[in-house]
Design an enzyme around this catalytic site. Structure first.
Site, PDB file in Angstrom:
ATOM      1  CD  GLU A  32      -2.718   1.325   2.474  1.00 29.51           C
ATOM      2  OE1 GLU A  32      -2.647   0.426   3.340  1.00 29.51           O
ATOM      3  OE2 GLU A  32      -3.428   2.344   2.601  1.00 29.51           O
ATOM      4  CD  GLU A 154      -8.735   3.193   2.503  1.00 26.82           C
ATOM      5  OE1 GLU A 154      -8.041   2.518   1.707  1.00 26.82           O
ATOM      6  OE2 GLU A 154      -8.459   3.324   3.716  1.00 26.82           O
TER       7      GLU A 154
HETATM    8 ZN   LIG Z   1      -3.842   2.949   4.494  1.00 27.61          ZN
END
Ligand SMILES: [Zn+2]
Length: 190
Positions: A32, A154
């Protein structure tokens, strides 16, 4: 000859999530922290082209505290704060994009953040074809402690096989980054 002074460029802080020992989610070799930095760097380039000044809270793979991230935005009095993350889940099913804003404190900031979230999300969904999980309320440090309109994106689930494959594509991240920059630009011009 007389020249009109150029209008001052508006400053935007883009916040790539995680960094350094804080990897965020990891699925196979996909991290990520690296996805967030790649995407944020592309957003920065697109915003530059549109005439904005941009500060990244980190431009390398280093750890930055949450407090430091919000301090950068508050001290520079940036117009907007946009944090970029990617999602994960225990199962493979969930997929799609969601955007968070903080729904307490100043009513003006709440409404502005919500509007920014909606504009950015709409553009991202159109550009990527991803599923919209909607604009959501969240109590995350970076969107709570900032003083300007702030959102946390996100950008998709690393744990969903289809989305995972897309997130590995530079072209897909580029499309996503352009749509984020366009959404920010639309908000600031509205
Ligand atoms: Zn994160």
């Amino acid at each position: 000859m007389l020249y009109a002074a150029a209008p001052p460029k508006q400053l935007i802080v883009i916040d790539p999530g995680h960094g350094g020992f804080d990897i965020g989610a990891q699925v196979q070799t996909l991290k990520e922290k690296a996805l967030a930095l790649k995407t944020a760097t592309l957003v920065k380039e697109y915003l530059h082209k549109k005439g904005y000044r941009v500060i990244l809270t980190r431009s390398r793979d280093v750890f930055i505290s949450l407090k430091k991230r919000t301090t950068i935005a508050n001290d520079t009095k940036s117009k907007l704060f946009v944090s970029i993350h990617f999602n994960s889940f225990r199962g493979q099913k969930p997929h799609g994009i969601e955007i968070y804003y903080y729904n307490k404190g100043s009513k003006w900031r709440q409404n502005a953040s919500k509007k920014l979230a909606q504009l950015v999300l709409n553009g991202m969904i159109t550009a990527t074809g991803a599923h919209s999980r909607g604009v959501k309320q969240g109590n995350f440090h970076v969107i709570r402690e900032t003083q300007m309109p702030a959102i946390l994106i996100e950008g998709g689930f690393m744990t969903n096989p289809g989305e995972h494959a897309k997130l590995r594509s530079q072209a897909y991240l580029d499309k996503m980054a352009l749509s984020i920059a366009n959404g920010i630009d639309k908000y600031l011009k509205s």
